[in-house]
Every structure is written in C-alpha cells, then in structure tokens.
Scaffold this motif. Sequence first.
Motif, mmCIF file in Angstrom:
data_model
loop_
_atom_site.group_PDB
_atom_site.id
_atom_site.type_symbol
_atom_site.label_atom_id
_atom_site.label_comp_id
_atom_site.label_asym_id
_atom_site.label_seq_id
_atom_site.Cartn_x
_atom_site.Cartn_y
_atom_site.Cartn_z
ATOM 1 N N PRO A 6 0.784 -1.228 0.000
ATOM 2 C CA PRO A 6 0.000 0.000 0.000
ATOM 3 C C PRO A 6 0.821 1.286 0.000
ATOM 4 O O PRO A 6 0.278 2.365 -0.202
ATOM 5 C CB PRO A 6 -0.820 -0.112 1.288
ATOM 6 C CG PRO A 6 0.070 -0.897 2.192
ATOM 7 C CD PRO A 6 0.785 -1.887 1.295
ATOM 8 N N HIS A 7 2.140 1.196 0.225
ATOM 9 C CA HIS A 7 2.945 2.422 0.337
ATOM 10 C C HIS A 7 4.402 2.076 0.043
ATOM 11 O O HIS A 7 5.117 1.591 0.922
ATOM 12 C CB HIS A 7 2.813 3.002 1.749
ATOM 13 C CG HIS A 7 3.479 4.328 1.912
ATOM 14 N ND1 HIS A 7 2.774 5.449 2.259
ATOM 15 C CD2 HIS A 7 4.771 4.722 1.788
ATOM 16 C CE1 HIS A 7 3.605 6.476 2.345
ATOM 17 N NE2 HIS A 7 4.828 6.049 2.067
ATOM 18 N N ILE A 8 4.831 2.309 -1.189
ATOM 19 C CA ILE A 8 6.205 1.968 -1.561
ATOM 20 C C ILE A 8 6.711 3.000 -2.570
ATOM 21 O O ILE A 8 5.973 3.435 -3.444
ATOM 22 C CB ILE A 8 6.285 0.534 -2.129
ATOM 23 C CG1 ILE A 8 7.727 0.117 -2.311
ATOM 24 C CG2 ILE A 8 5.462 0.379 -3.388
ATOM 25 C CD1 ILE A 8 7.901 -1.386 -2.530
ATOM 26 N N HIS A 9 7.940 3.431 -2.403
ATOM 27 C CA HIS A 9 8.542 4.439 -3.274
ATOM 28 C C HIS A 9 9.481 3.756 -4.267
ATOM 29 O O HIS A 9 10.679 3.662 -4.049
ATOM 30 C CB HIS A 9 9.309 5.475 -2.445
ATOM 31 C CG HIS A 9 8.444 6.279 -1.546
ATOM 32 N ND1 HIS A 9 7.675 7.329 -2.009
ATOM 33 C CD2 HIS A 9 8.204 6.191 -0.226
ATOM 34 C CE1 HIS A 9 7.008 7.851 -0.997
ATOM 35 N NE2 HIS A 9 7.306 7.169 0.100
ATOM 36 N N MET A 10 8.937 3.297 -5.368
ATOM 37 C CA MET A 10 9.741 2.578 -6.362
ATOM 38 C C MET A 10 10.529 3.507 -7.272
ATOM 39 O O MET A 10 11.479 3.087 -7.908
ATOM 40 C CB MET A 10 8.857 1.666 -7.195
ATOM 41 C CG MET A 10 8.247 0.533 -6.405
ATOM 42 S SD MET A 10 9.447 -0.483 -5.512
ATOM 43 C CE MET A 10 10.283 -1.309 -6.850
ATOM 44 N N ILE A 11 10.175 4.758 -7.324
ATOM 45 C CA ILE A 11 10.895 5.702 -8.167
ATOM 46 C C ILE A 11 12.365 5.810 -7.753
ATOM 47 O O ILE A 11 13.224 6.119 -8.558
ATOM 48 C CB ILE A 11 10.205 7.083 -8.157
ATOM 49 C CG1 ILE A 11 10.672 7.936 -9.327
ATOM 50 C CG2 ILE A 11 10.398 7.780 -6.842
ATOM 51 C CD1 ILE A 11 9.839 9.167 -9.552
ATOM 52 N N VAL A 27 1.587 -8.219 -6.343
ATOM 53 C CA VAL A 27 0.826 -8.108 -7.584
ATOM 54 C C VAL A 27 0.348 -6.681 -7.840
ATOM 55 O O VAL A 27 -0.166 -6.373 -8.905
ATOM 56 C CB VAL A 27 -0.383 -9.074 -7.601
ATOM 57 C CG1 VAL A 27 0.084 -10.522 -7.599
ATOM 58 C CG2 VAL A 27 -1.318 -8.794 -6.445
ATOM 59 N N GLY A 28 0.509 -5.816 -6.860
ATOM 60 C CA GLY A 28 0.084 -4.428 -7.007
ATOM 61 C C GLY A 28 0.761 -3.553 -5.977
ATOM 62 O O GLY A 28 1.206 -4.033 -4.935
ATOM 63 N N MET A 29 0.842 -2.266 -6.297
ATOM 64 C CA MET A 29 1.453 -1.334 -5.352
ATOM 65 C C MET A 29 0.848 0.047 -5.520
ATOM 66 O O MET A 29 0.360 0.404 -6.583
ATOM 67 C CB MET A 29 2.963 -1.269 -5.552
ATOM 68 C CG MET A 29 3.388 -0.817 -6.924
ATOM 69 S SD MET A 29 5.173 -0.788 -7.162
ATOM 70 C CE MET A 29 5.622 -2.464 -6.813
ATOM 71 N N PHE A 69 0.022 1.889 -9.026
ATOM 72 C CA PHE A 69 -0.856 3.049 -8.954
ATOM 73 C C PHE A 69 -0.111 4.131 -8.199
ATOM 74 O O PHE A 69 0.627 3.849 -7.256
ATOM 75 C CB PHE A 69 -2.157 2.706 -8.219
ATOM 76 C CG PHE A 69 -2.910 1.603 -8.888
ATOM 77 C CD1 PHE A 69 -3.808 1.872 -9.906
ATOM 78 C CD2 PHE A 69 -2.713 0.275 -8.509
ATOM 79 C CE1 PHE A 69 -4.500 0.848 -10.531
ATOM 80 C CE2 PHE A 69 -3.400 -0.760 -9.125
ATOM 81 C CZ PHE A 69 -4.288 -0.465 -10.143
ATOM 82 N N CYS A 70 -0.300 5.383 -8.600
ATOM 83 C CA CYS A 70 0.394 6.471 -7.908
ATOM 84 C C CYS A 70 -0.618 7.498 -7.420
ATOM 85 O O CYS A 70 -1.735 7.570 -7.915
ATOM 86 C CB CYS A 70 1.421 7.134 -8.820
ATOM 87 S SG CYS A 70 0.726 8.020 -10.217
#
Length: 75
Positions: A6-11, A27-29, A69-70
């Motif tokens: 639910p809360h991840i900074h992949m950038i 499967v989702g973020m 999703f962002c």
Amino acid sequence: MYYIDPHIHMISRTTDDYETLAKMGCVGMSEPAFWAGFDRAYPETFLDYFRQISEFEPTRAAQYGIRQFCWVGGN
C-alpha cells in the motif's frame, strides 16, 4: 501468497527490486509522491516527475506482472 503493497517508493529503487517483489508475490502497489529533498523551482520539474511516476513506473512494474498506482498531493 499474493499481496498489494500500500505504500512503496519505487521511483528511487532499481529494477532488481521489482524482480524481488514479484518473486515474493507482490501483484500491485500504491506509490505516493514524495519530496525530492529540495523545492521544485520550475513547473517543468514537476512535469518530469509526474510523467515518471504516472507513465514510466507503471510500465516498468508491468514488466514483472505488478500493477502500479500512484497518488500525488499538492502542498
């Protein structure tokens, strides 16, 4: 087990991190925008960041079967 982060900074992460997340069942973020450590002085700076978080990151995540999703907040 499959899960959604639910809360991840992949950038700020590498492609290897996507591979690891996929192997662990992600499967989702949901990726919130975050402060770059300095005030953005120009509108173009925000546009570059917005395109990365809303176009590039979902494409990169999809390569590993992850939906990204962002969300962006203004302050």
